[in-house]
Scaffold this motif. Structure first.
Motif, PDB file in Angstrom:
ATOM      1  N   GLU A  47       0.824  -1.219   0.000  1.00  0.00           N
ATOM      2  CA  GLU A  47       0.000   0.000   0.000  1.00  0.00           C
ATOM      3  C   GLU A  47       0.852   1.260   0.000  1.00  0.00           C
ATOM      4  O   GLU A  47       0.495   2.247  -0.643  1.00  0.00           O
ATOM      5  N   ARG A  48       1.971   1.239   0.683  1.00  0.00           N
ATOM      6  CA  ARG A  48       2.869   2.397   0.695  1.00  0.00           C
ATOM      7  C   ARG A  48       3.366   2.697  -0.722  1.00  0.00           C
ATOM      8  O   ARG A  48       3.426   3.836  -1.147  1.00  0.00           O
ATOM      9  N   PHE A  49       3.693   1.649  -1.458  1.00  0.00           N
ATOM     10  CA  PHE A  49       4.160   1.855  -2.825  1.00  0.00           C
ATOM     11  C   PHE A  49       3.011   2.196  -3.770  1.00  0.00           C
ATOM     12  O   PHE A  49       3.113   3.093  -4.596  1.00  0.00           O
ATOM     13  N   ARG A  50       1.942   1.476  -3.661  1.00  0.00           N
ATOM     14  CA  ARG A  50       0.869   1.545  -4.649  1.00  0.00           C
ATOM     15  C   ARG A  50       0.293   2.943  -4.796  1.00  0.00           C
ATOM     16  O   ARG A  50       0.034   3.390  -5.899  1.00  0.00           O
ATOM     17  N   GLY A  51       0.048   3.631  -3.712  1.00  0.00           N
ATOM     18  CA  GLY A  51      -0.504   4.977  -3.808  1.00  0.00           C
ATOM     19  C   GLY A  51      -1.791   5.001  -4.601  1.00  0.00           C
ATOM     20  O   GLY A  51      -2.715   4.267  -4.336  1.00  0.00           O
ATOM     21  N   SER A  52      -1.807   5.789  -5.657  1.00  0.00           N
ATOM     22  CA  SER A  52      -3.046   5.976  -6.422  1.00  0.00           C
ATOM     23  C   SER A  52      -3.185   5.019  -7.596  1.00  0.00           C
ATOM     24  O   SER A  52      -4.166   5.067  -8.322  1.00  0.00           O
ATOM     25  N   GLY A  53      -2.214   4.155  -7.837  1.00  0.00           N
ATOM     26  CA  GLY A  53      -2.332   3.180  -8.913  1.00  0.00           C
ATOM     27  C   GLY A  53      -1.890   3.740 -10.250  1.00  0.00           C
ATOM     28  O   GLY A  53      -1.175   4.737 -10.309  1.00  0.00           O
ATOM     29  N   PRO A  54      -2.312   3.094 -11.349  1.00  0.00           N
ATOM     30  CA  PRO A  54      -1.866   3.530 -12.674  1.00  0.00           C
ATOM     31  C   PRO A  54      -2.403   4.910 -13.029  1.00  0.00           C
ATOM     32  O   PRO A  54      -3.424   5.353 -12.504  1.00  0.00           O
ATOM     33  N   SER A  55      -1.708   5.568 -13.944  1.00  0.00           N
ATOM     34  CA  SER A  55      -2.157   6.880 -14.397  1.00  0.00           C
ATOM     35  C   SER A  55      -3.477   6.740 -15.140  1.00  0.00           C
ATOM     36  O   SER A  55      -3.862   5.645 -15.564  1.00  0.00           O
ATOM     37  N   ASP A  56      -4.182   7.851 -15.321  1.00  0.00           N
ATOM     38  CA  ASP A  56      -5.443   7.831 -16.051  1.00  0.00           C
ATOM     39  C   ASP A  56      -5.228   7.341 -17.483  1.00  0.00           C
ATOM     40  O   ASP A  56      -6.049   6.599 -18.019  1.00  0.00           O
ATOM     41  N   GLU A  57      -4.107   7.735 -18.088  1.00  0.00           N
ATOM     42  CA  GLU A  57      -3.811   7.302 -19.454  1.00  0.00           C
ATOM     43  C   GLU A  57      -3.629   5.790 -19.518  1.00  0.00           C
ATOM     44  O   GLU A  57      -4.165   5.129 -20.409  1.00  0.00           O
TER      45      GLU A  57
END
Length: 94
Positions: A63-73
């Motif tokens: 979870e510390r790494f993942r943050g918000s996940g992939p970019s919108d693109e």
């Protein structure tokens, strides 16, 4: 130990560009605390499929790494996906 594994589907003509766009995220993941393995790869038989494999020491590290996940693109390029989180209680030699 946590394993994230599965696949993503993208348009075959976009797969190489998608993977190229993930190179920095793979590098950062491999340097992140608790990351034991992080790989994305082109499927050998399906030109639109990408294999996902991550191995983490703990949920907190992930979870510390993942943050918000992939970019919108990147998210817009994903046509379908099947990815799951597995909790591993023991590891043995094959």
């Amino acid at each position: 130990m946590i394993i994230i594994a599965g696949w993503l589907a993208v348009a075959p003509e976009e797969r190489n560009a998608y993977l190229d766009g993930c190179a920095e995220a793979v590098r950062l993941a491999r340097e992140a605390p608790g990351c034991l393995e992080y790989a994305l790869g082109a499927d050998l038989l399906d030109p639109g499929r990408i294999t996902v494999y991550e191995r983490w020491e703990s949920d907190e590290d992930l979870e510390r790494f993942r943050g918000s996940g992939p970019s919108d693109e990147q998210s817009a390029q994903i046509l379908d996906a099947s990815v799951a989180r597995y909790r591993i209680s023991a590891v043995e030699a094959p």
